[in-house]
Design a protein around this motif. Structure first.
Motif, PDB file in Angstrom:
ATOM      1  N   GLN A  21       0.854  -1.190   0.000  1.00 29.80           N
ATOM      2  CA  GLN A  21       0.000   0.000   0.000  1.00 29.80           C
ATOM      3  C   GLN A  21       0.886   1.234   0.000  1.00 29.80           C
ATOM      4  OE1 GLN A  21      -2.647   0.232   3.352  1.00 29.80           O
ATOM      5  NE2 GLN A  21      -3.767   1.990   2.568  1.00 29.80           N
ATOM      6  N   ALA A  22       0.497   2.229  -0.777  1.00 32.08           N
ATOM      7  CA  ALA A  22       1.311   3.441  -0.886  1.00 32.08           C
ATOM      8  C   ALA A  22       0.429   4.590  -1.340  1.00 32.08           C
ATOM      9  CB  ALA A  22       2.461   3.233  -1.862  1.00 32.08           C
ATOM     10  N   GLU A  23       0.995   5.779  -1.294  1.00 30.34           N
ATOM     11  CA  GLU A  23       0.310   6.961  -1.836  1.00 30.34           C
ATOM     12  C   GLU A  23       1.361   7.912  -2.380  1.00 30.34           C
ATOM     13  OE1 GLU A  23      -0.151   9.651   2.225  1.00 30.34           O
ATOM     14  OE2 GLU A  23      -1.794   8.287   1.658  1.00 30.34           O
ATOM     15  N   VAL A  24       0.919   8.771  -3.288  1.00 34.65           N
ATOM     16  CA  VAL A  24       1.827   9.734  -3.914  1.00 34.65           C
ATOM     17  C   VAL A  24       1.986  10.946  -2.997  1.00 34.65           C
ATOM     18  CG1 VAL A  24       2.162  11.249  -5.901  1.00 34.65           C
ATOM     19  CG2 VAL A  24       1.169   8.968  -6.217  1.00 34.65           C
ATOM     20  N   THR A  25       3.223  11.431  -2.887  1.00 32.61           N
ATOM     21  CA  THR A  25       3.487  12.643  -2.121  1.00 32.61           C
ATOM     22  C   THR A  25       4.330  13.582  -2.959  1.00 32.61           C
ATOM     23  OG1 THR A  25       4.483  13.522  -0.095  1.00 32.61           O
ATOM     24  CG2 THR A  25       5.509  11.569  -1.038  1.00 32.61           C
ATOM     25  N   GLU A  26       4.269  14.860  -2.662  1.00 31.97           N
ATOM     26  CA  GLU A  26       4.960  15.847  -3.487  1.00 31.97           C
ATOM     27  C   GLU A  26       6.427  15.997  -3.133  1.00 31.97           C
ATOM     28  OE1 GLU A  26       2.872  19.508  -3.243  1.00 31.97           O
ATOM     29  OE2 GLU A  26       1.085  18.769  -4.284  1.00 31.97           O
ATOM     30  N   ALA A  27       6.886  15.311  -2.100  1.00 34.69           N
ATOM     31  CA  ALA A  27       8.311  15.386  -1.749  1.00 34.69           C
ATOM     32  C   ALA A  27       9.149  14.946  -2.933  1.00 34.69           C
ATOM     33  CB  ALA A  27       8.597  14.512  -0.538  1.00 34.69           C
ATOM     34  N   GLY A  28      10.382  15.391  -2.991  1.00 33.09           N
ATOM     35  CA  GLY A  28      11.250  15.037  -4.103  1.00 33.09           C
ATOM     36  C   GLY A  28      12.636  14.666  -3.630  1.00 33.09           C
ATOM     37  N   GLY A  29      13.311  13.828  -4.404  1.00 27.61           N
ATOM     38  CA  GLY A  29      14.663  13.414  -4.068  1.00 27.61           C
ATOM     39  C   GLY A  29      15.146  12.399  -5.073  1.00 27.61           C
ATOM     40  N   PRO A  30      16.382  11.935  -4.908  1.00 20.11           N
ATOM     41  CA  PRO A  30      16.939  10.965  -5.856  1.00 20.11           C
ATOM     42  C   PRO A  30      16.062   9.719  -5.976  1.00 20.11           C
ATOM     43  CG  PRO A  30      18.655  11.812  -4.403  1.00 20.11           C
ATOM     44  CD  PRO A  30      17.349  12.312  -3.859  1.00 20.11           C
ATOM     45  N   ALA A  31      15.940   9.216  -7.204  1.00 19.08           N
ATOM     46  CA  ALA A  31      15.088   8.054  -7.455  1.00 19.08           C
ATOM     47  C   ALA A  31      15.588   6.833  -6.693  1.00 19.08           C
ATOM     48  CB  ALA A  31      15.050   7.752  -8.952  1.00 19.08           C
TER      49      ALA A  31
END
Length: 307
Positions: A246-256
């Motif tokens: 289970q997961a959700e999208v978040t607007e945080a960003g960083g290295p893949a």
């Protein structure tokens, strides 16, 4: 004719219908399953035997002996749901009213083996079921009836499967009498909008963190319960598979692929675009846990690279 769990809902509705008499159930042969590979009957067989309905289990649907058995039953119509084999013309043409199939998509979209999974993988907002008169093609037969349902953000492969199984079963028992009585005329499928839903493989579950977070979120929910989305934790002593349930999208960003944050709210992993917050996960050999439960025994430090 049915084998998998999806077919059981249609079979149960047919058994309950006063307008239908089920004279036999055809399922695929018993197969080894589970870690101990014990031979187990398919779900449709179990339900049929419980209802005291005869069961046929040919190795192939084109076996001459099986075709003779079906001919001896003199069926008016054959209903097919998640059977798992291509039916030969000799069987398709045997019943007076032919063979009708419960297909879990709005044909001609998602012909093929895995329409439920691909509707989620592609981020569709709507899907449905089609009752189709079968022909020799791959889900190319004339449409008898269709019913739609929205795809909600909370849906995963299992939840959508269960809803479509119920929707398809209801539509099947409604459609058969209308079709047989001539109140429903088959119509050809549109020539536009044809897509194919190929069979899902285990490798489809391996997450490519360079993809956008939205794409990976669809992969996580679309591949429940099998094969499940997964990544790998680095060693030592060796890398281990980590399933993400289970997961959700978040607007945080960083290295893949890099763990950006890990706390009781979830494990945030950088993606090619945006980030994915993992809410439920399972380490190879372990059980499914919430992020909070998992981190209590398996700390994930920011900067850790998943593969």
């Amino acid at each position: 004719m049915g084998t998998a769990e999806l077919s059981c809902v249609s079979l149960q509705r047919l058994l309950e219908s006063p307008q239908v008499e089920v004279v036999a159930v055809v399922a695929q042969p018993d197969r080894p399953k589970g870690r101990q590979l014990k031979v187990q009957p398919p779900p449709a067989k179990t339900l049929a035997l419980r209802a005291q309905v005869p069961v046929l289990q040919p190795g192939r649907a084109r076996d001459p002996e099986f075709l003779e058995q079906v001919q001896a039953l003199s069926p008016d119509i054959i209903a097919v749901a998640a059977y798992g084999q291509i039916l030969p013309p000799a069987l398709l043409n045997l019943p007076r009213w032919g063979c009708v199939n419960v297909h879990t998509s709005l044909l001609p979209r998602y012909r093929g083996a895995a329409p439920i999974q691909w509707a989620l993988l592609n981020g569709d907002f709507e899907t449905g079921v089609t009752i189709m008169k079968m022909d020799v093609g791959l889900d190319t037969g004339d449409i008898l009836a269709q019913a739609k349902t929205p795809i909600d953000p909370e849906d995963d492969g299992q939840r959508l499967h269960d809803r479509l199984a119920s929707l398809g079963a209801d539509l099947l028992v409604q459609t058969i009498p209308e079709y047989v009585e001539g109140r429903l005329q088959p119509r050809p499928q549109p020539t536009e909008g044809v897509t194919y839903a190929r069979k899902i493989t285990r490798e489809d579950g391996h997450l490519d963190w360079t993809l956008p977070a939205g794409v990976l979120w669809n992969r996580v929910r679309g591949l429940v319960p099998w094969p499940g989305a997964y990544t790998f934790l680095p060693g030592p002593p060796q890398q281990r598979m980590l399933k993400i349930w289970q997961a959700e999208v978040t607007e945080a960003g960083g290295p893949a692929g890099e763990v950006l944050r890990a706390d009781n709210q979830g494990v945030v992993v950088g993606c090619g675009e945006g980030a994915l917050k993992v809410l439920a996960l399972q380490l190879e050999g372990g059980r499914r846990l919430t992020a909070r439960q998992f981190l209590a025994g398996h700390p994930l430090l920011p900067g850790l690279k998943l593969g």
